[in-house]
Design an enzyme around this catalytic site. Structure first.
Site, PDB file in Angstrom:
ATOM      1  N   LYS A  49     -14.137  -9.154  14.614  1.00 16.64           N
ATOM      2  CA  LYS A  49     -15.739  -9.971  13.844  1.00 16.64           C
ATOM      3  C   LYS A  49     -15.377 -11.526  14.768  1.00 16.64           C
ATOM      4  CE  LYS A  49     -14.344 -10.632   9.790  1.00 16.64           C
ATOM      5  NZ  LYS A  49     -12.915 -10.354   9.655  1.00 16.64           N
ATOM      6  N   ASP A  77     -13.646 -16.033  13.124  1.00 13.24           N
ATOM      7  CA  ASP A  77     -13.658 -15.317  13.262  1.00 13.24           C
ATOM      8  C   ASP A  77     -15.432 -14.598  12.339  1.00 13.24           C
ATOM      9  OD1 ASP A  77     -12.735 -14.271  10.941  1.00 13.24           O
ATOM     10  OD2 ASP A  77     -11.532 -12.645  11.864  1.00 13.24           O
ATOM     11  N   ARG A  78     -15.899 -15.150  11.399  1.00 13.91           N
ATOM     12  CA  ARG A  78     -16.758 -15.026  10.441  1.00 13.91           C
ATOM     13  C   ARG A  78     -18.002 -15.782  10.523  1.00 13.91           C
ATOM     14  NH1 ARG A  78     -14.445 -13.468   4.347  1.00 13.91           N
ATOM     15  NH2 ARG A  78     -13.147 -12.409   4.702  1.00 13.91           N
ATOM     16  N   ASP A 103     -15.619 -19.758   9.678  1.00 15.56           N
ATOM     17  CA  ASP A 103     -14.597 -19.987   9.552  1.00 15.56           C
ATOM     18  C   ASP A 103     -13.040 -20.386   9.979  1.00 15.56           C
ATOM     19  OD1 ASP A 103     -14.227 -17.677  10.597  1.00 15.56           O
ATOM     20  OD2 ASP A 103     -12.554 -16.954   9.097  1.00 15.56           O
ATOM     21  N   LYS A 118      -0.769 -12.103  12.717  1.00  9.41           N
ATOM     22  CA  LYS A 118      -1.118 -10.123  12.574  1.00  9.41           C
ATOM     23  C   LYS A 118      -0.593 -10.682  13.870  1.00  9.41           C
ATOM     24  CE  LYS A 118      -5.839 -10.867  13.513  1.00  9.41           C
ATOM     25  NZ  LYS A 118      -7.331  -9.427  12.885  1.00  9.41           N
ATOM     26  N   SER A 146      -7.279 -17.004   8.234  1.00  7.71           N
ATOM     27  CA  SER A 146      -8.637 -16.393   7.828  1.00  7.71           C
ATOM     28  C   SER A 146      -8.825 -17.616   7.722  1.00  7.71           C
ATOM     29  CB  SER A 146      -8.880 -15.580   7.642  1.00  7.71           C
ATOM     30  OG  SER A 146     -10.637 -15.525   8.167  1.00  7.71           O
ATOM     31  N   HIS A 147     -10.274 -17.369   5.697  1.00  9.15           N
ATOM     32  CA  HIS A 147     -10.606 -18.685   5.101  1.00  9.15           C
ATOM     33  C   HIS A 147      -9.849 -19.555   4.326  1.00  9.15           C
ATOM     34  CE1 HIS A 147     -11.099 -14.570   3.833  1.00  9.15           C
ATOM     35  NE2 HIS A 147     -11.061 -15.558   2.558  1.00  9.15           N
ATOM     36  N   ASP A 159     -10.646 -18.879  11.422  1.00  9.87           N
ATOM     37  CA  ASP A 159      -9.972 -18.475  12.330  1.00  9.87           C
ATOM     38  C   ASP A 159     -11.523 -18.065  12.963  1.00  9.87           C
ATOM     39  OD1 ASP A 159     -10.231 -16.502  10.914  1.00  9.87           O
ATOM     40  OD2 ASP A 159      -9.193 -15.424  12.000  1.00  9.87           O
ATOM     41  N   ARG A 193     -12.980  -7.124  -6.254  1.00  5.87           N
ATOM     42  CA  ARG A 193     -14.883  -7.362  -6.273  1.00  5.87           C
ATOM     43  C   ARG A 193     -15.832  -6.554  -6.208  1.00  5.87           C
ATOM     44  NH1 ARG A 193     -13.546 -11.433  -2.348  1.00  5.87           N
ATOM     45  NH2 ARG A 193     -11.701 -11.459  -0.725  1.00  5.87           N
ATOM     46  N   THR A 203     -12.773  -0.551   4.491  1.00  5.13           N
ATOM     47  CA  THR A 203     -13.025  -2.156   4.852  1.00  5.13           C
ATOM     48  C   THR A 203     -11.582  -2.971   5.991  1.00  5.13           C
ATOM     49  OG1 THR A 203     -14.299  -3.353   2.744  1.00  5.13           O
ATOM     50  CG2 THR A 203     -12.666  -4.421   3.911  1.00  5.13           C
TER      51      THR A 203
HETATM   52  C1  G16 Z   1     -10.221  -9.224   6.889  1.00  3.16           C
HETATM   53  C2  G16 Z   1     -10.770  -8.673   7.728  1.00  3.16           C
HETATM   54  C3  G16 Z   1     -12.039  -8.147   7.333  1.00  3.16           C
HETATM   55  C4  G16 Z   1     -12.380  -7.334   6.264  1.00  3.16           C
HETATM   56  C5  G16 Z   1     -11.771  -8.716   5.213  1.00  3.16           C
HETATM   57  C6  G16 Z   1     -11.978  -8.253   4.153  1.00  3.16           C
HETATM   58  O1  G16 Z   1     -11.026 -10.413   7.365  1.00  3.16           O
HETATM   59  O2  G16 Z   1     -10.219  -8.634   9.197  1.00  3.16           O
HETATM   60  O3  G16 Z   1     -11.901  -6.867   8.430  1.00  3.16           O
HETATM   61  O4  G16 Z   1     -13.942  -7.348   6.091  1.00  3.16           O
HETATM   62  O5  G16 Z   1     -10.743  -8.682   5.681  1.00  3.16           O
HETATM   63  O6  G16 Z   1     -11.841  -8.863   2.833  1.00  3.16           O
HETATM   64  P1  G16 Z   1     -11.580  -8.310   1.246  1.00  3.16           P
HETATM   65  O7  G16 Z   1      -9.678  -7.125   1.809  1.00  3.16           O
HETATM   66  O8  G16 Z   1     -11.216  -9.640   0.986  1.00  3.16           O
HETATM   67  O9  G16 Z   1     -12.477  -8.176   0.921  1.00  3.16           O
HETATM   68  P2  G16 Z   1     -10.661 -12.175   7.292  1.00  3.16           P
HETATM   69  O10 G16 Z   1     -11.284 -12.844   7.806  1.00  3.16           O
HETATM   70  O11 G16 Z   1      -9.678 -11.848   6.463  1.00  3.16           O
HETATM   71  O12 G16 Z   1      -9.443 -11.746   8.441  1.00  3.16           O
END
Ligand code: G16
Length: 544
Positions: A377, A282-283, A278, A127, A114-115, A280, A497, A345
């Site tokens: 997303k 999705d954000r 981001d 994944k 991801s990011h 990949d 968080r 989440t």
């Molecule tokens: C992933 C999930 C998201 C989730 C995020 C939470 O995002 O795909 O649905 O909201 O993790 O991240 P954390 O557990 O760090 O708060 P991504 O964009 O990293 O794939």
């Protein structure tokens, strides 16, 4: 000659996939048998894929291409009939979801962290997405994890390398590999959902946009859709070439990591609209001139104005948000008279609701918004949604959001992240709060009294499955709350968080700075969790 090999291996320990698959340092994935063990564990946990189609692609980060070659040789040795792979190994996460659904594939493998930063010392991830195009459900990720603990062998072809730059059909053992244009299917889907002619007219009228692809996967998608198909001037897309190390950046579209775009949007010659995605794809982050739209508010504004969008002309069936996401969308759902679900989440929790047709729009505070068009997303989709909205309403972004607050009230909202905290200390901090639920209940902090506190549990309304311990909620009534949660996506130590929210109905009191409006809650959060003393941190790493 290509042979099918059975390679003896040893189980690896403790590699439990997190919120979004398995994420580790590149160097961990480069260890002999590591990736292979995980991929074989996935295949061993899936029933009946022989002869079927698998989709494979990634965000282009370092190690993407070698990992894809390994996966292709393993898919062939394990009996898949066909693999669709993005040209040059690229596919955004929402594009994988769209392609699985369009071609009725068995599932897909996404290579991304991801990011998280990339490069030889950065992160890598993998994944599995199921046939609905969405992240594997908890039951399947648990099965993969269990399998990875006892695995003793994996199947792989002895040789065979596909030229990923060559679009078209290739043969690998008995399996067909089709190298596909990563953008075409996704762009075609977007054209069906949004009013492209209207958005084209918006650009023709002189409307300006800056989209920051952050040197990650959305670059080719944004060039094609925004500039080529919608006629935004060349240069609208910045950092549009995917790089293996994301240009040394951290492709997380927030106010801290998308600093360059933020400066442009808060500068004197700011364009009308700013957005970023981001690693990949999705954000998303949405900005107006000197104005930041929090993801939670963005979701609420989308829900309230959904009928402006061709795909939602007949309205929404329902909406959902993750628990820590602010409750702005709840107000909209209440007014329209549709259900609103609060999930843990993780995008996977929206899957059943989307598949059952109970919701058509959903989102998370972590810069994720999406709909029933795919099961992930979708960053560019959210940008197109806003563009369509702006093309219809012809008002500045800030005016649309302020009008929304005036009608529904404003949810002041902020997230404070403490990154790379000692994992044991973070776990102790969370347990410490749980242990004090009894005394916290009814306790007075300044002007606020704790009305309830709990550890969020979720019962899936579709399949009845129950998920526990999804974040601690301290509720003060009337929409005021603090949430504590440990991230499921970090790769070093733990990330704490802390989410703070307070509701303000009165438009005259809606213009305060967020951190000022939440000042009392910020102090209470530290008192409740003893963040400073238990983590040794005097301030958050990132505030959004
Ligand atoms: C992933 C999930 C998201 C989730 C995020 C939470 O995002 O795909 O649905 O909201 O993790 O991240 P954390 O557990 O760090 O708060 P991504 O964009 O990293 O794939």
């Amino acid at each position: 000659m290509t042979q099918r090999l059975t390679v003896t291996t040893r189980p690896f320990e403790g590699q439990k996939p997190g919120t979004s698959g398995l994420r580790k340092k590149v160097t961990v994935f480069q260890q002999p048998h590591y990736l292979e063990n995980f991929v074989q564990s996935i295949f061993d946990s899936l029933p009946g894929y022989e002869g079927k189609t698998l989709v494979v692609g990634g965000d282009g980060r370092f190690h993407n291409k070698p990992a894809i070659q390994t996966i292709l040789r393993m898919a062939a040795a394990n009996g898949f009939g066909r693999v669709l792979v993005g040209q040059n190994g690229l596919l955004s996460t929402p594009a994988v979801s769209a392609i699985i659904r369009k071609y009725l594939a068995f599932g897909g493998i996404i290579l991304s962290a991801s990011h998280n930063p990339a490069g030889p010392d950065g992160d890598f991830g993998i994944k599995y997405n199921a046939e609905n195009g969405g992240p594997a459900a908890e039951k399947l990720t648990d099965a993969i994890y269990e399998r990875s603990k006892v695995i003793t062998a994996y199947q792989i072809l002895s040789q065979g390398e596909i030229d990923l730059s060559m679009a078209g059909k290739h043969q690998l053992g008995a399996m067909q590999v089709e190298v596909i244009d990563p953008v075409a299917d996704y762009a075609e889907l977007m054209e069906r959902l949004f009013d492209f002619p209207r958005i084209r007219d918006l650009f023709k009228s002189g409307f300006t946009l800056r989209f920051d692809a952050m040197h990650a996967v959305t670059g080719p998608y944004a060039h094609e859709i925004l500039e080529n198909r919608l006629g935004a001037p060349k240069g609208t897309v910045m950092h549009g070439t995917p790089l293996e190390d994301f240009g040394g950046g951290h492709p997380d579209p927030n106010l801290v990591y998308a600093e360059e775009l933020v400066k442009i949007m808060y500068g004197s010659n700011a364009p009308d609209f700013g957005a970023a995605s981001d690693g990949d794809g999705d954000r998303n982050m949405i900005l107006g001139k000197s104005f930041f739209v929090t993801p939670s508010d963005s979701l609420a504004v989308m829900a309230a104005n959904a009928r402006n969008i061709p795909a939602f002309q007949s309205g929404l069936t329902g909406v959902a948000r993750s628990m820590p996401t602010n409750a702005a969308v709840d107000k909209v759902a209440e007014k329209i008279g549709i259900p609103c679900y609060e999930t843990p989440t993780g995008w996977k929790f929206f899957g059943n609701l989307l598949d059952a047709g109970r919701i058509s729009l959903c989102g998370e505070e972590s810069f994720g918004t999406g709909s029933d068009h795919v099961r992930e997303k979708d960053g560019l989709w959210a940008v197109l949604f806003w563009l369509n909205l702006l093309a219809v309403q012809k008002k500045p972004v800030a005016d649309i959001v302020r009008a929304h607050w005036a009608e529904y009230g404003r949810n002041y909202y902020s997230r404070h992240d403490y990154e790379e905290v000692d994992a044991t200390a973070a776990a102790a901090l969370m347990q410490g709060i749980r242990d004090r639920f009894g005394t916290l209940n009814g306790q007075q902090f300044g002007t606020l009294m704790v009305k309830a506190c709990d550890d969020f549990s979720y019962t899936d309304p579709v399949d009845g499955s129950v998920t526990h311990s999804q974040g601690i909620r301290i509720l003060f009534g009337q929409g005021t709350r603090i949430v504590f949660r440990l991230s499921g996506t970090g790769t070093v130590g733990a990330t704490l968080r802390v989410y703070m929210e307070a509701f303000e109905q009165d438009p005259a009191r809606q213009a305060q700075d967020t951190q000022v409006a939440l000042a009392e809650l910020i102090v209470i959060a530290d008192k409740v969790a003893q963040i400073r003393s238990l983590t040794g941190r005097s301030a958050p790493t990132v505030i959004t």
